[in-house]
Each structure stands twice: as structure tokens, then as C-alpha cells.
Design an enzyme around this catalytic site. Structure first.
Site, PDB file in Angstrom:
ATOM      1  N   ASN A 189      20.972 -45.501 101.587  1.00 19.30           N
ATOM      2  CA  ASN A 189      21.417 -46.070 102.867  1.00 19.30           C
ATOM      3  C   ASN A 189      21.989 -45.018 103.818  1.00 19.30           C
ATOM      4  O   ASN A 189      21.864 -45.158 105.040  1.00 19.30           O
ATOM      5  CB  ASN A 189      22.473 -47.146 102.553  1.00 19.30           C
ATOM      6  N   THR A 217      29.165 -44.869  96.678  1.00 18.02           N
ATOM      7  CA  THR A 217      29.364 -43.445  96.950  1.00 18.02           C
ATOM      8  C   THR A 217      29.557 -43.212  98.448  1.00 18.02           C
ATOM      9  O   THR A 217      29.051 -43.967  99.276  1.00 18.02           O
ATOM     10  CB  THR A 217      28.189 -42.590  96.434  1.00 18.02           C
ATOM     11  N   LYS A 272      12.687 -41.157 110.179  1.00 19.97           N
ATOM     12  CA  LYS A 272      12.449 -42.458 109.552  1.00 19.97           C
ATOM     13  C   LYS A 272      10.958 -42.666 109.247  1.00 19.97           C
ATOM     14  O   LYS A 272      10.618 -43.325 108.258  1.00 19.97           O
ATOM     15  CB  LYS A 272      13.005 -43.596 110.419  1.00 19.97           C
ATOM     16  N   ASP A 287      27.994 -36.445  99.118  1.00 20.03           N
ATOM     17  CA  ASP A 287      27.346 -36.069 100.374  1.00 20.03           C
ATOM     18  C   ASP A 287      25.881 -35.891 100.002  1.00 20.03           C
ATOM     19  O   ASP A 287      25.546 -34.999  99.198  1.00 20.03           O
ATOM     20  CB  ASP A 287      27.957 -34.763 100.901  1.00 20.03           C
ATOM     21  N   SER A 307      15.006 -47.482 106.186  1.00 19.53           N
ATOM     22  CA  SER A 307      14.286 -46.886 107.293  1.00 19.53           C
ATOM     23  C   SER A 307      14.880 -47.512 108.540  1.00 19.53           C
ATOM     24  O   SER A 307      16.103 -47.627 108.686  1.00 19.53           O
ATOM     25  CB  SER A 307      12.784 -47.174 107.135  1.00 19.53           C
ATOM     26  N   THR A 358      27.055 -52.438 113.404  1.00 18.51           N
ATOM     27  CA  THR A 358      27.838 -51.535 112.540  1.00 18.51           C
ATOM     28  C   THR A 358      28.411 -50.451 113.451  1.00 18.51           C
ATOM     29  O   THR A 358      28.383 -50.583 114.676  1.00 18.51           O
ATOM     30  CB  THR A 358      26.921 -50.859 111.498  1.00 18.51           C
ATOM     31  N   TYR A 418      15.027 -38.831 115.446  1.00 23.28           N
ATOM     32  CA  TYR A 418      15.422 -39.920 114.534  1.00 23.28           C
ATOM     33  C   TYR A 418      14.162 -40.652 114.044  1.00 23.28           C
ATOM     34  O   TYR A 418      14.015 -40.924 112.855  1.00 23.28           O
ATOM     35  CB  TYR A 418      16.370 -40.884 115.265  1.00 23.28           C
TER      36      TYR A 418
HETATM   37  N1  NAP Z   1      22.897 -50.286 112.363  1.00 19.91           N
HETATM   38  C1  NAP Z   1      21.673 -50.243 112.837  1.00 19.91           C
HETATM   39  O1  NAP Z   1      21.388 -50.740 113.938  1.00 19.91           O
HETATM   40  C2  NAP Z   1      20.571 -49.608 112.039  1.00 19.91           C
HETATM   41  C3  NAP Z   1      19.259 -49.865 112.444  1.00 19.91           C
HETATM   42  C4  NAP Z   1      18.210 -49.305 111.736  1.00 19.91           C
HETATM   43  C5  NAP Z   1      18.476 -48.509 110.642  1.00 19.91           C
HETATM   44  N2  NAP Z   1      19.758 -48.273 110.263  1.00 19.91           N
HETATM   45  C6  NAP Z   1      19.968 -47.383 109.089  1.00 19.91           C
HETATM   46  O2  NAP Z   1      20.846 -48.001 108.180  1.00 19.91           O
HETATM   47  C7  NAP Z   1      21.588 -47.026 107.476  1.00 19.91           C
HETATM   48  C8  NAP Z   1      23.070 -47.364 107.549  1.00 19.91           C
HETATM   49  O3  NAP Z   1      23.475 -47.366 108.903  1.00 19.91           O
HETATM   50  P1  NAP Z   1      24.745 -48.169 109.430  1.00 19.91           P
HETATM   51  O4  NAP Z   1      24.292 -48.980 110.549  1.00 19.91           O
HETATM   52  O5  NAP Z   1      25.466 -48.811 108.316  1.00 19.91           O
HETATM   53  O6  NAP Z   1      25.566 -46.949 110.055  1.00 19.91           O
HETATM   54  P2  NAP Z   1      27.095 -46.512 109.970  1.00 19.91           P
HETATM   55  O7  NAP Z   1      27.989 -47.683 110.118  1.00 19.91           O
HETATM   56  O8  NAP Z   1      27.194 -45.389 110.928  1.00 19.91           O
HETATM   57  O9  NAP Z   1      27.231 -45.963 108.475  1.00 19.91           O
HETATM   58  C9  NAP Z   1      26.533 -44.825 108.085  1.00 19.91           C
HETATM   59  C10 NAP Z   1      26.925 -44.440 106.675  1.00 19.91           C
HETATM   60  O10 NAP Z   1      26.171 -43.275 106.289  1.00 19.91           O
HETATM   61  C11 NAP Z   1      27.093 -42.334 105.773  1.00 19.91           C
HETATM   62  N3  NAP Z   1      26.625 -40.960 105.861  1.00 19.91           N
HETATM   63  C12 NAP Z   1      26.232 -40.258 106.952  1.00 19.91           C
HETATM   64  N4  NAP Z   1      25.888 -39.006 106.591  1.00 19.91           N
HETATM   65  C13 NAP Z   1      26.078 -38.923 105.241  1.00 19.91           C
HETATM   66  C14 NAP Z   1      25.907 -37.905 104.268  1.00 19.91           C
HETATM   67  N5  NAP Z   1      25.480 -36.670 104.604  1.00 19.91           N
HETATM   68  N6  NAP Z   1      26.178 -38.182 102.961  1.00 19.91           N
HETATM   69  C15 NAP Z   1      26.619 -39.406 102.609  1.00 19.91           C
HETATM   70  N7  NAP Z   1      26.833 -40.406 103.478  1.00 19.91           N
HETATM   71  C16 NAP Z   1      26.557 -40.154 104.779  1.00 19.91           C
HETATM   72  C17 NAP Z   1      28.376 -42.557 106.556  1.00 19.91           C
HETATM   73  O11 NAP Z   1      29.446 -42.000 105.846  1.00 19.91           O
HETATM   74  P3  NAP Z   1      30.741 -41.302 106.520  1.00 19.91           P
HETATM   75  O12 NAP Z   1      31.753 -42.392 106.593  1.00 19.91           O
HETATM   76  O13 NAP Z   1      31.088 -40.224 105.544  1.00 19.91           O
HETATM   77  O14 NAP Z   1      30.333 -40.780 107.865  1.00 19.91           O
HETATM   78  C18 NAP Z   1      28.388 -44.088 106.576  1.00 19.91           C
HETATM   79  O15 NAP Z   1      28.881 -44.604 105.364  1.00 19.91           O
HETATM   80  C19 NAP Z   1      21.217 -45.671 108.107  1.00 19.91           C
HETATM   81  O16 NAP Z   1      20.246 -45.032 107.297  1.00 19.91           O
HETATM   82  C20 NAP Z   1      20.626 -46.065 109.450  1.00 19.91           C
HETATM   83  O17 NAP Z   1      19.692 -45.103 109.923  1.00 19.91           O
HETATM   84  C21 NAP Z   1      20.817 -48.792 110.945  1.00 19.91           C
END
Ligand code: NAP
Length: 276
Positions: free
Chosen positions: A82, A33, A151, A55, A133, A182, A147
Site C-alpha cells: 500500500n 508496518t 502505477k 521503509d 495501483s 485520505t 505518478y
Molecule cells: N487516496 C487516494 O485518492 C488514492 C488514489 C489512488 C491510489 N492511491 C494509492 O493508495 C496508497 C495509499 O495512499 P493513501 O491515500 O492512504 O495515502 P496517505 O494517506 O498519504 O498514506 C500513504 C502511506 O504511505 C506511507 N509511505 C510513503 N512512503 C513510504 C515509504 N518509503 N515506506 C513506507 N511507507 C511509506 C506513508 O507513511 P508515512 O506516514 O511514513 O509518510 C503513509 O502511511 C498509495 O499507494 C496511493 O498511491 C490512493
């Protein structure tokens, strides 16, 4: 091995997309999704894959997506909450609207999707939930108070939820990544506070430069995280908390040691508050 059905939020890129790819490669079925299903870079729907608009801030869309998943695959075994982003800026610089938006996605969004899928899992008397988280859900860090708050909310909710769901055969694992490579730190994901307060300007500029320097050179590999989650999903004893990556392991150990040291140091004063 029996094929599982995964339901993943935020599958358009990053960690969510890698989990979807890994599950498909393993022969599982996937409900991928995203806010806009056409932004998911996967082949078109087939017997293994269903892509849906979701969303997470919309409870109605979450219900509709859950129903579509069950209609298509008859079950949902693994939910991956996620979708999320980071609202950065010191607390005073972050506007109330920015705080509400952060909680709408990272916390209420996760509630919406969990609420939509739990009746399915309770009926099955089986299921696994991975809640994304962060190390920001374990330790507070300056410039990320909102943030971190979102979390920490995910952590407390998930820990209590795990206890509520145990009797139904539904397991919850909180996933705590450190920095992963990412788009998380790109402008289309991370949000910096719109307002700026002079007293914080120097520290904020220093932190922003550090984030920019780290962007796309983070040590965590999202594909390896996806493999780890696939292996946990098939394991009989997945943990309540899973620290993802070396920095996360170090940070969780440091936090645990710090908590032990502090509670032990103040033990006498702490217990003195009991009725004597
Ligand atoms: N990467 C890191 O360093 C890191 C570290 C700790 C935790 N995390 C957590 O891991 C998760 C994924 O992060 P990521 O690193 O993969 O980030 P990312 O590459 O920015 O991807 C974020 C994803 O969340 C989606 N999203 C944002 N708002 C949304 C909404 N309202 N409804 C549905 N989808 C939504 C985005 O979709 P769109 O394409 O529509 O914007 C995208 O697919 C997050 O919860 C983040 O807090 C990441």
C-alpha cells in the site's frame, strides 16, 4: 473462519491504516508496518498485532520485517503493498531525483517487500497479494505523468507476477482506487515538482487548485475500501483488477471501450505489418 495474517505497508494512515483496523476487527492477525512504527495509531502489540519499522525503499528492512512476521505468527496470508505517494508536475518540471524517489517508493519499494514475502508464500503454497495501483495506473493524466508511470509499472508487474505465481496458489489483485479521502493530497504526502517552467505555469496552477479543492472531500471512503478488500481476501474468485469507487469503475470502462474502438479502427493497418 480461520484467522488470516496480514502484512501491510504504509499503515500509519489512510488506506493502509483502515485495512489494518478492519482486519483486526475481523479477528485476523496483522503485521502493521510504517517508516516509523510509533506513528501507527493502533494499540500496542498484542497477540493479534505486530507493528514494525519498514521503509519500503530498504530491501534490508523488508527482509527483516518479513522474518519478524514469520517468527511472530508463523505465516503470512495476505500482503498489502500500500505504501506510496504521488509525484505531481508535468514531466519536464519533475527533476530526475524526484522521478527516482517516486519509483524507489511506488515501484522498487513494492518489489522489495514482495521479494521478501514471496519465499514465505511459496513455502505455504498459499497467499494473496493486493498491490495498490490507482486509476493513474489505467489512464494517463496531464500533470501526473511520473505518478502514472509508476502505477502503470505496478500494473504490468502485477499482471505478469499473477501468472508466475498461479501454480503456487498465490493470487494477485491490483487495486485501482479513484480519489479516496485520505491524506494523499496533503503536503506531507503529495509532492509537487520543485521546478517550474513558464509555459506550463497556467495549466499547473489550474490543476493544483483543483487538487487542493478536492483534498479531504474525495468521494471514496477508505474504510469501505478496507471492507471490500477483506471480503475479496476471503473470496475464492478475487479479480486480477479491482476498480475501487464509482469514478474508477467509469474510468476503467471508458478506457476498455476506447482500446476496443481504436484497435478495431486500425485493425487492417495493424495486421498489414505481418510478413505477407
Ligand atoms: N487516496 C487516494 O485518492 C488514492 C488514489 C489512488 C491510489 N492511491 C494509492 O493508495 C496508497 C495509499 O495512499 P493513501 O491515500 O492512504 O495515502 P496517505 O494517506 O498519504 O498514506 C500513504 C502511506 O504511505 C506511507 N509511505 C510513503 N512512503 C513510504 C515509504 N518509503 N515506506 C513506507 N511507507 C511509506 C506513508 O507513511 P508515512 O506516514 O511514513 O509518510 C503513509 O502511511 C498509495 O499507494 C496511493 O498511491 C490512493
Amino acid at each position: 473462519m480461520i484467522s488470516k495474517v496480514w502484512f501491510i505497508t504504509g499503515s500509519s494512515r489512510g488506506i493502509g491504516l483502515e485495512i489494518a483496523k478492519a482486519a483486526l476487527t475481523a479477528g485476523d492477525r496483522v503485521v502493521a508496518t510504517a517508516r516509523d512504527r510509533s506513528s501507527i495509531p493502533l494499540p500496542s502489540d498484542d497477540r493479534q498485532l505486530l507493528m514494525l519499522d519498514l521503509d519500503v525503499t530498504s530491501p534490508g528492512q523488508a527482509e527483516t520485517a518479513a522474518q519478524a512476521a514469520v517468527e511472530r505468527f508463523g505465516q503470512v496470508d495476505v500482503l498489502v503493498n500500500n505504501a506510496g505517494y504521488g509525484q505531481l508536475g508535468t514531466f519536464e518540471e519533475v527533476a530526475v531525483e524526484e522521478i527516482e524517489a517516486q519509483f524507489s517508493t511506488n515501484v522498487f519499494g513494492l518489489f522489495n517487500v514482495t521479494r521478501a514475502l514471496l519465499p514465505v508464500m511459496r513455502k505455504q503454497r498459499r497467499g494473496r497479494i493486493f498491490n495498490l495501483s490507482s486509476t493513474a495506473g489505467i489512464a494517463g493524466s496531464p500533470g501526473a505523468s511520473i505518478y502514472c508511470a509508476s502505477k502503470f509499472a505496478v500494473e504490468g508487474f502485477s499482471e505478469a507476477l499473477a501468472a508466475e505465481l498461479e501454480e503456487f496458489g498465490i493470487d494477485v489483485t491490483i487495486v485501482e482506487p479513484g480519489p479516496f479521502r485520505t491524506n494523499f493530497l496533503d503536503d506531507r504526502s503529495v509532492r509537487h515538482a520543485a521546478a517550474s517552467i513558464a509555459d506550463y505555469a497556467q495549466a499547473s496552477a489550474r490543476r493544483k487548485a483543483a487538487y487542493d479543492a478536492r483534498n479531504h472531500s474525495q468521494g471514496g471512503d477508505p474504510a469501505n475500501l478496507a471492507s471490500a478488500l477483506l471480503s475479496l481476501a476471503s473470496s475464492g474468485d478475487a479479480p486480477l483488477r479491482f476498480a475501487a469507487g464509482s469514478p474508477a469503475v467509469e474510468l476503467v470502462l471508458k478506457k476498455a471501450e476506447g482500446l476496443l474502438t481504436e484497435v478495431t479502427r486500425f485493425r487492417e493497418l495493424s495486421v498489414s505489418t505481418d510478413w505477407q
